[in-house]
Enzyme design. Structure first.
Site, PDB file in Angstrom:
ATOM      1  CE1 TYR A  97      -5.665 123.916  42.868  1.00  0.00           C
ATOM      2  CE2 TYR A  97      -6.132 121.630  42.317  1.00  0.00           C
ATOM      3  CZ  TYR A  97      -5.227 122.642  42.537  1.00  0.00           C
ATOM      4  OH  TYR A  97      -3.881 122.394  42.440  1.00  0.00           O
ATOM      5  CB  ALA A 153     -12.264 122.209  49.930  1.00  0.00           C
ATOM      6  CG  LEU A 154      -8.895 123.916  53.881  1.00  0.00           C
ATOM      7  CD1 LEU A 154      -7.425 124.154  54.159  1.00  0.00           C
ATOM      8  CD2 LEU A 154      -9.540 123.110  55.001  1.00  0.00           C
ATOM      9  CB  CYS A 213     -13.560 118.141  43.214  1.00  0.00           C
ATOM     10  SG  CYS A 213     -12.888 116.518  42.828  1.00  0.00           S
ATOM     11  CD  GLU A 223       3.345 112.360  44.419  1.00  0.00           C
ATOM     12  OE1 GLU A 223       4.332 112.918  44.950  1.00  0.00           O
ATOM     13  OE2 GLU A 223       3.316 112.011  43.236  1.00  0.00           O
ATOM     14  CG  HIS A 256      -2.883 119.821  51.341  1.00  0.00           C
ATOM     15  ND1 HIS A 256      -2.947 120.847  52.262  1.00  0.00           N
ATOM     16  CD2 HIS A 256      -3.612 120.224  50.274  1.00  0.00           C
ATOM     17  CE1 HIS A 256      -3.682 121.828  51.764  1.00  0.00           C
ATOM     18  NE2 HIS A 256      -4.097 121.479  50.560  1.00  0.00           N
ATOM     19  CG  ASN A 275     -19.995 118.461  52.527  1.00  0.00           C
ATOM     20  OD1 ASN A 275     -19.460 118.798  51.470  1.00  0.00           O
ATOM     21  ND2 ASN A 275     -19.316 118.008  53.556  1.00  0.00           N
TER      22      ASN A 275
END
EC number: 2.5.1.78
Length: 184
Positions: A29, A60-61, A84, A89, A92, A116
């Site tokens: 990302y 990441a999920l 990363c 805000e 999530h 990890n």
């Protein structure tokens, strides 16, 4: 005090009798951060004369899911999870951090050798400091963790062979043999 200024103990690099093959799974990302994490992981794997494949996933999920699929359908000795997550805000951030970490931990408890290296940070400056190979080199650290777990797995896995219960089909035969010949 910042973590970068603290002296940390590092285990000696493991050695292997036969080559190791790892899968690096990255969520790119933040591409610049991901590239630095990958470089650190590659260097650590190659320093152990290991080989690696690299795959990218959307976020990441998806990293733990990809590792689970690879474990079922391929032949890797271990896995390096990279990515990363930078706080935003909304909540999530907490969901992605907690769920990706928990899923990797559960895979590890099932016996997978996973390092990890998914960064969970407040801002881009923290991410850069942790990702840079010349800095905290968290990609290299994640690869080192996977390599150490592979070394333990090989050490203990070899000792386990031949230990355990007699298979059920053999128990019946053993019981029959111990009674002597039938109709004697």
């Amino acid at each position: 005090m910042m973590a970068a200024s603290v002296e940390h103990y590092t285990l000696e690099r493991p050695t292997f009798d036969k080559p190791v093959k790892l899968l690096i799974v990255v969520a790119p990302y933040y591409k610049d951060i991901a590239d630095q994490l990958i470089a650190g992981a590659r260097a650590e794997i190659e320093a152990c004369d290991g080989t690696h494949d690299l795959i990218e996933v959307p976020g990441a999920l998806e990293v733990p899911t990809a590792i689970g699929i690879a474990e079922r359908m391929s032949n890797f000795d271990g896995y390096v999870a990279l990515g990363c997550i930078i706080r935003g805000e909304t909540t999530h951030y907490d969901t992605v951090c907690n769920d990706s970490s928990r899923a990797l931990s559960l895979l590890g408890l099932q016996g997978l050798c996973i390092g990890n290296g998914i960064l969970t940070v407040e801002n881009m400056l923290q991410a850069e400091a942790r990702a840079q190979a010349a800095g905290q080199n968290k990609g290299g650290g994640a690869a080192a963790a996977a390599l150490h777990l592979i070394a333990l797995s090989r050490k203990w896995g070899a000792a386990r062979k031949g230990v355990g219960f007699v298979p059920a089909r053999d128990e019946y035969q053993i019981a029959a043999d111990s009674k002597g010949p039938k109709n004697a």
